[in-house]
Design an enzyme around this catalytic site. Structure first.
Site, short mmCIF file in Angstrom:
data_model
loop_
_atom_site.label_atom_id
_atom_site.label_comp_id
_atom_site.label_asym_id
_atom_site.label_seq_id
_atom_site.Cartn_x
_atom_site.Cartn_y
_atom_site.Cartn_z
CG HIS A 20 -1.93 1.04 1.23
ND1 HIS A 20 -2.31 1.68 2.39
CD2 HIS A 20 -2.67 1.58 0.23
CE1 HIS A 20 -3.23 2.58 2.09
NE2 HIS A 20 -3.47 2.54 0.79
CG HIS A 98 7.85 17.29 -16.41
ND1 HIS A 98 7.34 16.03 -16.61
CD2 HIS A 98 9.05 17.32 -17.05
CE1 HIS A 98 8.19 15.32 -17.33
NE2 HIS A 98 9.24 16.08 -17.61
CE1 TYR A 120 6.48 18.40 -19.46
CE2 TYR A 120 5.48 19.14 -21.51
CZ TYR A 120 6.40 19.31 -20.48
OH TYR A 120 7.23 20.41 -20.49
CB ALA A 121 3.13 10.36 -22.71
CG ASN A 122 6.36 11.22 -18.49
OD1 ASN A 122 6.94 10.31 -19.06
ND2 ASN A 122 6.54 12.49 -18.81
#
Length: 131
Positions: A20, A98, A120-122
């Site tokens: 968790h 970012h 920014y595909a994170n």
């Protein structure tokens, strides 16, 4: 043989060891991955595999309670953000810069590098519990 759809043994191993609040990141091919963070490199050629396809596969196996996304994703690549929202459904989405996201990578159990070349595909996925 595994019964669940995710076939990548490295990703499955990381997820199986997570507890968790542990985190796992998925990034485009340009995301700088800290030396101290495990890298699972799936990048083959430009665009393969895609960020979204990788996210979909990980979500088949990982219980996620929070998704952390850079504010820049929503601003610069809104189509990526909309796809993230679609895939995670009702899961809480938290926005950070970012630069903060790159710092958070140091705390991740691993970063999965894709062939994605969209800015920014994170995303960072925070583990929930299944009970």
């Amino acid at each position: 043989m595994k019964k669940t759809p995710l076939l990548n043994s490295h990703i499955s191993e990381v997820i199986s060891r997570m507890g968790h609040n542990d985190t796992l990141a998925i990034g485009d091919c340009g995301l700088p991955i800290p030396e101290e963070t495990r890298r699972i490199d799936l990048a083959l050629v430009k665009g393969i595999p895609t960020f979204i396809d990788t996210l979909k596969a990980v979500l088949l196996e990982q219980q996620v309670e929070e998704v952390i996304v850079a504010r820049e994703t929503k601003e610069v690549s809104p189509e990526v953000f909309e796809s993230i929202k679609k895939e995670v459904g009702e899961v809480k989405i938290t926005f950070i810069s970012h630069e903060e996201l790159k710092e958070e990578l140091k705390k991740c159990k691993a970063v999965i590098r894709t062939g994605e070349q969209t800015p920014y595909a994170n995303v960072i996925l925070r583990s929930g519990v299944v009970f």
